[in-house]
Design an enzyme around this catalytic site. Sequence first.
Site, PDB file in Angstrom:
ATOM      1  N   ARG A 354      -9.626  78.794  31.063  1.00 22.74           N
ATOM      2  CA  ARG A 354     -10.731  79.750  31.156  1.00 22.74           C
ATOM      3  C   ARG A 354     -12.032  79.089  30.704  1.00 22.74           C
ATOM      4  O   ARG A 354     -12.065  77.888  30.414  1.00 22.74           O
ATOM      5  CB  ARG A 354     -10.415  81.001  30.341  1.00 22.74           C
ATOM      6  CG  ARG A 354     -10.293  80.755  28.857  1.00 22.74           C
ATOM      7  CD  ARG A 354      -9.983  82.060  28.118  1.00 22.74           C
ATOM      8  NE  ARG A 354      -9.843  81.837  26.700  1.00 22.74           N
ATOM      9  CZ  ARG A 354      -8.831  82.296  25.956  1.00 22.74           C
ATOM     10  NH1 ARG A 354      -7.858  82.991  26.520  1.00 22.74           N
ATOM     11  NH2 ARG A 354      -8.801  82.073  24.665  1.00 22.74           N
ATOM     12  N   ASP A 355     -13.095  79.871  30.634  1.00 25.76           N
ATOM     13  CA  ASP A 355     -14.389  79.289  30.248  1.00 25.76           C
ATOM     14  C   ASP A 355     -14.438  79.127  28.732  1.00 25.76           C
ATOM     15  O   ASP A 355     -15.254  79.724  28.042  1.00 25.76           O
ATOM     16  CB  ASP A 355     -15.544  80.185  30.739  1.00 25.76           C
ATOM     17  CG  ASP A 355     -15.479  81.587  30.158  1.00 25.76           C
ATOM     18  OD1 ASP A 355     -14.385  81.988  29.697  1.00 25.76           O
ATOM     19  OD2 ASP A 355     -16.513  82.280  30.143  1.00 25.76           O
ATOM     20  N   GLU A 356     -13.525  78.302  28.230  1.00 20.54           N
ATOM     21  CA  GLU A 356     -13.454  78.083  26.792  1.00 20.54           C
ATOM     22  C   GLU A 356     -13.073  76.622  26.546  1.00 20.54           C
ATOM     23  O   GLU A 356     -13.927  75.785  26.396  1.00 20.54           O
ATOM     24  CB  GLU A 356     -12.461  79.059  26.157  1.00 20.54           C
ATOM     25  CG  GLU A 356     -12.565  79.047  24.642  1.00 20.54           C
ATOM     26  CD  GLU A 356     -12.275  80.386  24.008  1.00 20.54           C
ATOM     27  OE1 GLU A 356     -12.005  81.365  24.704  1.00 20.54           O
ATOM     28  OE2 GLU A 356     -12.329  80.451  22.761  1.00 20.54           O
ATOM     29  N   ASP A 363      -6.254  76.421  15.674  1.00 25.81           N
ATOM     30  CA  ASP A 363      -5.157  76.065  16.579  1.00 25.81           C
ATOM     31  C   ASP A 363      -4.693  74.634  16.296  1.00 25.81           C
ATOM     32  O   ASP A 363      -3.499  74.335  16.303  1.00 25.81           O
ATOM     33  CB  ASP A 363      -5.616  76.168  18.044  1.00 25.81           C
ATOM     34  CG  ASP A 363      -6.254  77.506  18.383  1.00 25.81           C
ATOM     35  OD1 ASP A 363      -7.025  78.027  17.557  1.00 25.81           O
ATOM     36  OD2 ASP A 363      -6.021  78.028  19.480  1.00 25.81           O
ATOM     37  N   GLU A 622      -0.567  82.395  24.845  1.00 21.08           N
ATOM     38  CA  GLU A 622      -1.500  82.659  23.749  1.00 21.08           C
ATOM     39  C   GLU A 622      -1.046  83.821  22.871  1.00 21.08           C
ATOM     40  O   GLU A 622      -1.190  83.794  21.649  1.00 21.08           O
ATOM     41  CB  GLU A 622      -2.879  82.985  24.334  1.00 21.08           C
ATOM     42  CG  GLU A 622      -3.923  83.350  23.310  1.00 21.08           C
ATOM     43  CD  GLU A 622      -5.322  83.381  23.891  1.00 21.08           C
ATOM     44  OE1 GLU A 622      -5.454  83.574  25.117  1.00 21.08           O
ATOM     45  OE2 GLU A 622      -6.286  83.188  23.130  1.00 21.08           O
TER      46      GLU A 622
HETATM   47  C1  BGC Z   1      -9.225  80.975  21.048  1.00 23.58           C
HETATM   48  C2  BGC Z   1      -8.258  80.870  19.922  1.00 23.58           C
HETATM   49  C3  BGC Z   1      -9.100  80.650  18.708  1.00 23.58           C
HETATM   50  C4  BGC Z   1      -9.811  81.941  18.501  1.00 23.58           C
HETATM   51  C5  BGC Z   1     -10.538  82.118  17.213  1.00 23.58           C
HETATM   52  C6  BGC Z   1     -10.001  82.218  20.854  1.00 23.58           C
HETATM   53  O1  BGC Z   1     -10.868  82.508  21.862  1.00 23.58           O
HETATM   54  O2  BGC Z   1      -8.621  80.881  22.272  1.00 23.58           O
HETATM   55  O3  BGC Z   1      -7.162  80.121  20.111  1.00 23.58           O
HETATM   56  O4  BGC Z   1      -8.499  80.113  17.621  1.00 23.58           O
HETATM   57  O5  BGC Z   1     -10.617  82.239  19.610  1.00 23.58           O
HETATM   58  O6  BGC Z   1     -11.508  83.075  17.284  1.00 23.58           O
END
Ligand code: BGC
Length: 776
Positions: A354-356, A363, A622
Amino acid sequence: MSSFSDQAEWLSSTASDVAALQCAHYFRIKFRLKAPVAKAVLRYSALGVVEPWLNGMRVHDDFFTPGWSDYRKRAYICTYEVTERLQEGENCLGVVLADGWAGAAFGPKGHAVAFAPQTLFVAELAVTYLDGSTESIASGKDWTWRKGAIRKNSLYNGESYDARKAIKDWTSEASAERGWVAVEVVDAPEIELNDKKCEPVRITERLDPVSLKRTKSKWIADFGQNLVGVMRIQLRNTKPGQKIVLKFAEMLKADGTLYVENLRAAEATDVYYCIGGERESYMPRFTFHGFRYAQIVGYDPLEAEDLTACVLHNDLKKTGHFDCSDPLLNQLQSCIVWGQRGNFLEAPTDCPQRDERLGWSGDVQVFINTACFNYDCADFYRQWMDAMRDGQRVDGAFPDTAPDILNWHGNAGWGDAGVIVPYTVWQHYGRLDIIEENWSAMEDYIAFLANQSLGYIQPDTRYGDWLAVDATRPEWSPTPKDLIGTAYFAMTTKQMAAMAEATGKPERASYYLDLFDLIKAAFQYRFITKTGHVLGDTQTSYLLALGFDLVPEPLFEAAAGNLIDCIEDRDWHLSTGFLGTPLLNPVLTKVGRCDVAYRLLKQETYPSWLYPIKNGATTMWERWNSWTQEGGFGPVEMNSFNHYAYGAIGEWIYQRICGIAPHPDYPGYKRAVLAPLPGGGMSHGGGSLDTNAGTFVSKWKVEGSRFYFDFTIPNAAEAVLRLPALEWKQMRLNGKPVPEEVKNETTSRFGKCEMLLTAGDYHIEIETYLLETAQV
Ligand code: BGC
């Protein structure tokens, strides 16, 4: 050598309109070499990603070099030997410069940041002639640039390639000058330049589709595995300008169409405009997608053999192998490894689709132990720690994402990765360099925690036990946030003490040990009752307290019992989020309840590790409820099917089912702990681990009440064996009674028989092994 000569200048294109900025930019220089070459080395760095070419060929097959860093502070330098590529006389050096993580803003919609809005590069070709004289061909104002076939390039959105616009033989000496214009020479960015620390991203595997189906005008290919990379397509008899659209997704909806809602703003679409003719093929080089399924529109007839999924990640050495008699656990292990592969792309990321795709530090720290069993990750994490330091706030808080996109800092369980990562790398690889490189940053971090605490208790911070089963929002888990923060404060402080000791800083070691005692006392006073209840009364509350050695000895059994009650209350299901989950089985083992550890691991109903496996998962999800039979897809605003965090169970699988673990007092496996735990109804388990001390091999099986264990301790190592036997007389080592001199005192709560053995191949037999339900 981590810089360039004064001759080498940083270059940019002169593109200014949006369409031109979205293109990849081709740069080149033609030059003459006066004599045969003895050695030639190409070095380059960039804000952006670079693909170098020499005399009509790519210099290498690596992707996204020189890689991702916090471009405001640092960029990496890549070095390649190119002697064979050069010739006396005319030559041409070219560079394709694309965005990667620079150029357009990167990050989730609403939070995206352009670290380096203008893509730049610097390059230098150092030539040594046979007579020993040298010459340097460096980037400078005599270079030219132009647009080519790559019309759009974006990691999130995909690549757009117009084959009609490809520049013919663009790095051949004879290629035309038309269209090439002057470059812009820019001031060298005031940042640190370092040699790249880890292996770059490469194609490590190629997969064929397991099925190809057609619905209306769309083809859907299924590669049978959720993976990260790009797809190659081979085409026949195309028309010039024919538009082929390739779209990618991890899952299908019930109607067989792509489930793309979870990609959020990421378009994950490659577009190819054909040159036209009998045969051509396309594989993008400046994007990557997280996918199992590909949709192909605009080409007919398509055959499965026209498609290949090319798996991309940093090309680290695979070190661990595990296998057991339970196919579901083997599939879980496969999901964990694929989750790691998909998220080891220039930074350890949360997700790849995704846009991340950010280096979320929480993590990272929950998964690092597992990661270090699967692959040799030492240099990969060393490189990532550069980004942690680059993003560190002046008050010492480490960032929540590194490279630091969000400017969020110091949240419990996330920022702590700044200490946990060097500690864990040291434990697994015995390397002190990562501690030394990060020592003062880590000291600043602990000072930050100390400063913000009140009576050693940390304030509430952002995420809590992220995505715990009962969390009404991802960050609203029922485990108190101040408890989580204080537990992590204690644990990282203790790790600091060990690292100080290991690097010859005895005063700092005793400072941190004293601090640990103070935090522990405050934790007990504030969070633990006289009945051994831990505030919040959640599985995670107990796991943190027991796992981080914060429970007073007299209350240990009571707290352990309360933890078991919390699990039993849920009919033997977990309720943990990101921070509690990695501790579940290690703590259950520590308190002598391996039976419960196995019960959780083998649980197949929701929520559990095997629930996704039973429902077809090929990577870690997730959320526990990323997809459920009752509710279908989970909350769409955040629902990755390739998120390694819950894969942290891999650490316990290696330690206890494979039976190989590092010994905390002998980092780098100079002494290992071999402690397989037969259980869960399994008939065999085992595997191997390549370490800096050599390769350990472990293989056990049970037949009736008998336990057989074959193992190898490599030459440079020794091992402590903790075995599931009550009495020495039940055990035979290499067919004989266990000799007195190898018997060891044990503190273990499970398996009283402990030995210390030197290198060699061994065979152990136990007459009646301890069932995992036994508590000793
Ligand atoms: C991520 C997570 C992360 C979390 C913390 C999410 O958008 O995918 O894995 O640790 O944000 O806010």
